[in-house]
Design an enzyme around this catalytic site. Structure first.
Site, mmCIF file in Angstrom:
data_model
loop_
_atom_site.group_PDB
_atom_site.id
_atom_site.type_symbol
_atom_site.label_atom_id
_atom_site.label_comp_id
_atom_site.label_asym_id
_atom_site.label_seq_id
_atom_site.Cartn_x
_atom_site.Cartn_y
_atom_site.Cartn_z
ATOM 1 C CG ASP A 1 83.066 -22.518 -58.233
ATOM 2 O OD1 ASP A 1 82.177 -21.773 -57.790
ATOM 3 O OD2 ASP A 1 84.064 -22.866 -57.580
ATOM 4 C CE LYS B 1 83.858 -25.340 -55.337
ATOM 5 N NZ LYS B 1 84.682 -24.268 -54.751
ATOM 6 N NE ARG C 1 80.184 -15.619 -55.598
ATOM 7 C CZ ARG C 1 80.165 -16.736 -54.881
ATOM 8 N NH1 ARG C 1 80.522 -17.884 -55.435
ATOM 9 N NH2 ARG C 1 79.794 -16.714 -53.624
ATOM 10 C CG HIS D 1 82.071 -28.649 -48.622
ATOM 11 N ND1 HIS D 1 83.238 -28.374 -49.286
ATOM 12 C CD2 HIS D 1 81.506 -27.450 -48.329
ATOM 13 C CE1 HIS D 1 83.375 -27.063 -49.393
ATOM 14 N NE2 HIS D 1 82.347 -26.481 -48.826
ATOM 15 C CB SER E 1 80.368 -21.642 -55.386
ATOM 16 O OG SER E 1 81.749 -21.848 -55.242
#
Lengths: 434, 434
Positions: free
Chosen positions: B161, B187, B168, B82, B183
């Site tokens: 999320d 995931k 947000r 990621h 967040s």
């Protein structure tokens, strides 16, 4: 202009511009700014603070969210009083008729009780028939006739505050001096008054627990008022124990009438006279506080204050015979006495616990939509500093419902502290800000 | 449990309990907690912070708001990567086929571009026919068949999320390390992976501008992953200038294919090989980073990575002929060259401005609901450190719409800085956290 940019600015500790604050308040008033953005900004304001300038702009924007009442056709310097809220804090019913009797027009707009503190409107409505919902025209007529009117805020007064307060209540954003200041002062400025005396409470039963916080709030309020053309001063008074003996709506009305008759408890008299005297000086009816206080004492002694109270009740649709016959006020038959657990000197009567016990009995409300019972309440028999024998009554609970009484008894069980030595005499009026 | 009490706790700087955090996330997921309370709490979290324990609980509660995918019937150590997001940051399309070719199963779930940074799904969808919406069964089949699948998050992955992120975004509560960490990691953990390599970007074109902030975020992410049983490590890489030359979806696909063919820009190769090598070590396919990097280089040189890429495209419904014929990818006929304003050395290519210019051309989106144009984008011709003559092309803008081009030109006008001396060589991989 985007709401999220305003939130980001405050979040990062920057001061907002007048336009940004106006955009926020206008959006809240019109319902175009979503609640979730308003609450994020309120939390950022609470944690990051606001400058005096920002707070003044916020107040101004909230005033402009509704109408600013025009009282210019009422002659004289119009003076109101506002208290930040306490337990047994009933001075409005005493000082409004006294100030009016001394020649100061008092267009008083008050609120209702919430949480452990009471509200003037609830107390007035304990008087059978008393209407607090006068129209603006009726209010002006009452002011012209008897120099005083005691009403609730109309929907046109600072509607932004009503919306913001409801949101603050459920988002943990009540305890912010800038937000509290703007909320209080926007409503007072919108009333159209010329001068204002503030009674900022301090102590365990007050919103502000420490003298330093109370002073900061008082300074913020006074600065906003004076910047808006309303001559404003504040006294800071102790709210560790209830003021006077009576807590509960009809019980407090009786105590106020007693003071206007020349009786009543010393602490209540002292604060009421101090506040009224300041109203007289601001209203141009006395050269200084000492002269003003003497004038107020004369208005009590002569019965002029009591007479003015009777007239207010009459003009606002209430039954003026309550002044002479307390049994015409709502009352309950059942009493429960809370006794001293030991002998000694009362060192404390916890205002917060007594206030919450009074709410438990039904005299106040936890939520805005709750109804109040005008008859129930608590008489504080033993005040701090008094000597008590073991088993002697210290509190008298006036109750209607047994289950509610049980809840109140639980709350009062920790309310009275008794020691071997008398406590040091507590200051009642602990400071002033002008 | 009352939401307002949770808000008050965090507002006043206290740590929340696991139950309180669960109550909040469950309420958001179910829609029973009003947005205005959620946003007030988010702002309090942003300004007051969260402990590592609270952040882990928040992540866990967000994982449990949906399903945690079960990939246990796929043999091997499943590894994903990621990135926190950059400009020209296209490594996923390179490392997923390379890692799979080296024997590591890669069940990759990616996002779309938002703001100035791109997203893997948008890039993949530039390939005609490519489907990122595989079902879970299709994904497992692809993993079993070719060791890789590249898909979007399904609605069952951490639905809390999705709701929290939307809130947000409009309440100024994005830039919080605990909230960002929860967040991202919720995931990733919900994907069912065994290990994760993070690429935390740092610099003017990254979410975190300073190395210190990037390191804090990396440490937070790595701690959460390891605490949740996902072996996690992070590298911190520079994102001051775009990575590689290509910015824009189809342009970036071409650049990735070039790297898999053994070409491509040095910085993109370096970051891609580093990330893939770490995936191999975590996946148990290499004893150390050096051996892993050599293995990755061999997978490039042998064409195994390219071949795996071709298979991924094929299995996911795309046209594999794009690998050999770039003209099968979306493209535009019009180019505009931005020239060097003076001669000298390129000292900076502002990733943020190039990214925003690419969005202006239509390659990215300002709002979630915007569509992207796969064909448009920017080629960075002169990278930092290169010598340029006055008037030489530094950026090549691939555009479809003249008005959009004008906006992009305005944004790029400040993007390139040129000095008399070559800049000090910039570090590309600035740190690691494991």
């Amino acid at each position: 202009m985007r709401a999220v940019d305003i939130i980001l600015s405050k979040r990062d500790g920057r001061a907002l511009s007048r336009d940004e604050i106006r955009f926020f308040v206008d959006g809240v008033t019109a319902g175009t700014l979503p609640d979730y953005q308003a609450s994020a900004l309120l939390m950022a304001i609470l944690l990051r603070g606001m400058t005096a300038g920002e707070t003044a702009w916020l107040t101004d924007a909230m005033v402009h969210s509704g109408v600013r009442v025009d009282l210019r056709d009422i002659p004289g310097v119009k003076v109101d009083k506002h208290s930040t809220g306490g337990v047994g804090d009933k001075t409005s019913l005493i000082l409004a008729p006294l100030a009016a009797a001394c020649g100061v027009p008092v267009p008083m707009m008050s609120g209702r009780g919430l949480g452990h503190t009471g509200g003037t409107l609830d107390k007035l409505e304990a008087i059978p028939g008393f209407r607090v919902d006068l129209t603006l025209e009726e209010m002006k007529a009452a002011l012209a006739d008897i120099g005083c009117a005691m009403i609730g805020q109309t929907a046109q007064i600072a509607p932004a505050d009503k919306k913001l307060y409801a949101l603050r209540d459920v988002t943990g954003t009540v305890e912010s001096i800038p937000l509290i200041s703007a909320s209080i002062m926007s409503k007072k400025i919108a009333e159209g008054i010329d001068a204002l005396v503030l009674d900022v409470k301090t102590g365990s039963g007050a919103f502000m627990k420490t003298e330093a916080d109370s002073r900061r709030l008082a300074e913020s309020l006074v600065a906003i008022g004076n910047a808006s053309g309303v001559r404003t001063e504040a006294i800071i008074t102790a709210m560790d124990a209830p003021l006077g003996h009576a807590v509960g709506n009809a019980l407090e009305v009786i105590e106020c009438i007693e003071v206007l008759k020349g009786g009543g408890p010393a602490d209540l008299i002292a604060v009421s006279v101090e506040l009224t005297a300041r109203m007289l000086v601001l209203g141009g009816k006395a050269p200084d506080l000492a002269a003003a206080a003497a004038q107020v004492q004369r208005a009590i002694a002569s019965g002029a204050g009591l007479e003015r109270f009777r007239r207010i009740v009459e003009v606002q649709g209430g039954d003026p015979r309550v002044v002479d016959d307390y049994r015409r006020l709502p009352h309950v038959a059942d009493r429960h006495l809370v006794s001293a657990a030991r002998g000694g000197y009362v060192t404390g009567v916890d205002a917060s616990l007594v206030g919450r016990a009074s709410v438990a009995l039904g005299a106040g409300r936890d939520r805005v939509e709750d109804a109040v019972d005008p008859a129930v309440g608590i008489m504080v028999i033993a005040k701090p500093g008094e000597a008590v024998r073991e088993g002697a009554p210290v509190l008298e609970l006036h109750y209607r419902d047994r289950a509610r009484l049980d809840a109140a008894i639980r709350l009062t069980s920790q309310a009275i502290t008794i020691g071997d030595e008398p406590p040091a005499p507590a200051r009642l009026i602990v400071g002033e800000v002008r």
